[in-house]
Design an enzyme around this catalytic site. Structure first.
Site, short mmCIF file in Angstrom:
data_model
loop_
_atom_site.label_atom_id
_atom_site.label_comp_id
_atom_site.label_asym_id
_atom_site.label_seq_id
_atom_site.Cartn_x
_atom_site.Cartn_y
_atom_site.Cartn_z
N GLY A 15 0.63 -0.84 0.19
CA GLY A 15 0.15 -0.34 0.21
C GLY A 15 0.93 1.28 -0.14
O GLY A 15 0.45 2.26 0.68
N SER A 16 1.58 0.84 -0.42
CA SER A 16 2.64 2.36 -0.44
C SER A 16 1.79 3.29 -1.39
O SER A 16 1.79 4.46 -1.40
CB SER A 16 3.96 2.57 -1.63
OG SER A 16 3.70 1.98 -2.89
N HIS A 112 -0.50 2.52 -12.84
CA HIS A 112 0.73 1.40 -13.45
C HIS A 112 2.07 1.88 -13.96
O HIS A 112 2.53 2.76 -14.60
CB HIS A 112 -0.31 0.43 -14.25
CG HIS A 112 0.07 -0.24 -15.70
ND1 HIS A 112 0.05 -1.93 -14.98
CD2 HIS A 112 1.03 0.02 -16.71
CE1 HIS A 112 1.10 -2.22 -16.17
NE2 HIS A 112 1.82 -1.59 -17.03
N ALA A 176 8.09 8.04 -8.69
CA ALA A 176 7.05 9.18 -9.30
C ALA A 176 5.69 8.80 -9.42
O ALA A 176 4.73 9.59 -9.01
CB ALA A 176 7.76 8.68 -11.20
#
Length: 222
Positions: A15-16, A112, A176
């Site tokens: 869950g970052s 993604h 990112a």
């Protein structure tokens, strides 16, 4: 006063990205609040992170159901029970059926780890290195029936270095992702990012300013 849309985040692991969204939503002027973090895996590490941040959590274990739609009906019911308006997939490792996707059409986004349409699916970083690309990155998109497709909300690129391994590239792309996903959620939740359909194609149009509340028609949910 900012209208804060209620967000449900679906996870399967650590869950970052979820934690990045929760952190962004702490800002008073952020247009979304995290109403629920739900996992299909009871052992998902992200559940403890969400609970520590004071976010309601739930488990809908896919192994407890006889088929995918039965699982998704329970997942949908959990979202509705928490008055979720917008779903964020954040490392949610289940393919969703057309029924669930249609139920949340234009109200569900995913992140993604590639610059879609390049490298959909798994093992994106190893594939990028094998292809010799010079830029990698991540994409936030609205969810559609085919895996890792749908109108793009935003992308972030990172350089591919000559000494990169899949692990080092993945770490740079993940950093990112943590910046991109909160920005894209804010665009969608505020109404600045909206799906436009023209001639059988879809794209995301991003307005300079959020629409006035009386002009913001949120997509219906079944």
């Amino acid at each position: 006063m900012v209208r804060r849309r209620r967000v449900g985040i679906a996870i399967s692991g650590g869950g970052s990205n979820m934690a990045a969204l929760v952190a962004a939503a702490r800002a008073a002027d952020y247009p979304a609040e995290v109403a629920l973090v739900v996992s299909n895996r009871p052992d998902a590490g992200g559940l403890a992170k969400a609970a520590a941040a004071g976010v309601p959590t739930a488990v809908v274990d896919h192994k407890a159901f006889g088929d995918r739609q039965a699982f998704e009906i329970a997942l949908h019911a959990e979202m509705v029970r928490h008055d979720v308006e917008l779903v964020c997939l954040a490392g949610f490792m289940r393919l969703l059926t057309p029924w669930f996707i249609e139920s949340w059409m234009d109200r569900m986004i995913n992140i993604h780890p590639s610059l879609l349409p390049a490298f959909p699916g798994l093992h994106t970083h190893a594939r990028a290195l094998a292809e010799g690309v010079k830029l990698a990155g991540c994409t936030v998109h609205f969810v559609r029936h085919a895996m890792d497709t749908g109108p793009v909300v935003g992308q972030a690129a990172v350089p591919v270095l000559s000494a990169d391994t899949p692990e080092t590239l993945a770490a740079r792309v993940l950093a990112a992702e943590h910046r991109l996903y909160p920005r894209c959620l804010a665009l969608v939740a505020s109404g600045r990012a909206a799906v436009v359909r023209e001639g059988g194609t879809e794209r995301v149009a991003i307005a300079a300013e959020p629409p006035p509340p009386e002009a913001f028609v949120w997509p219906s949910r079944d």
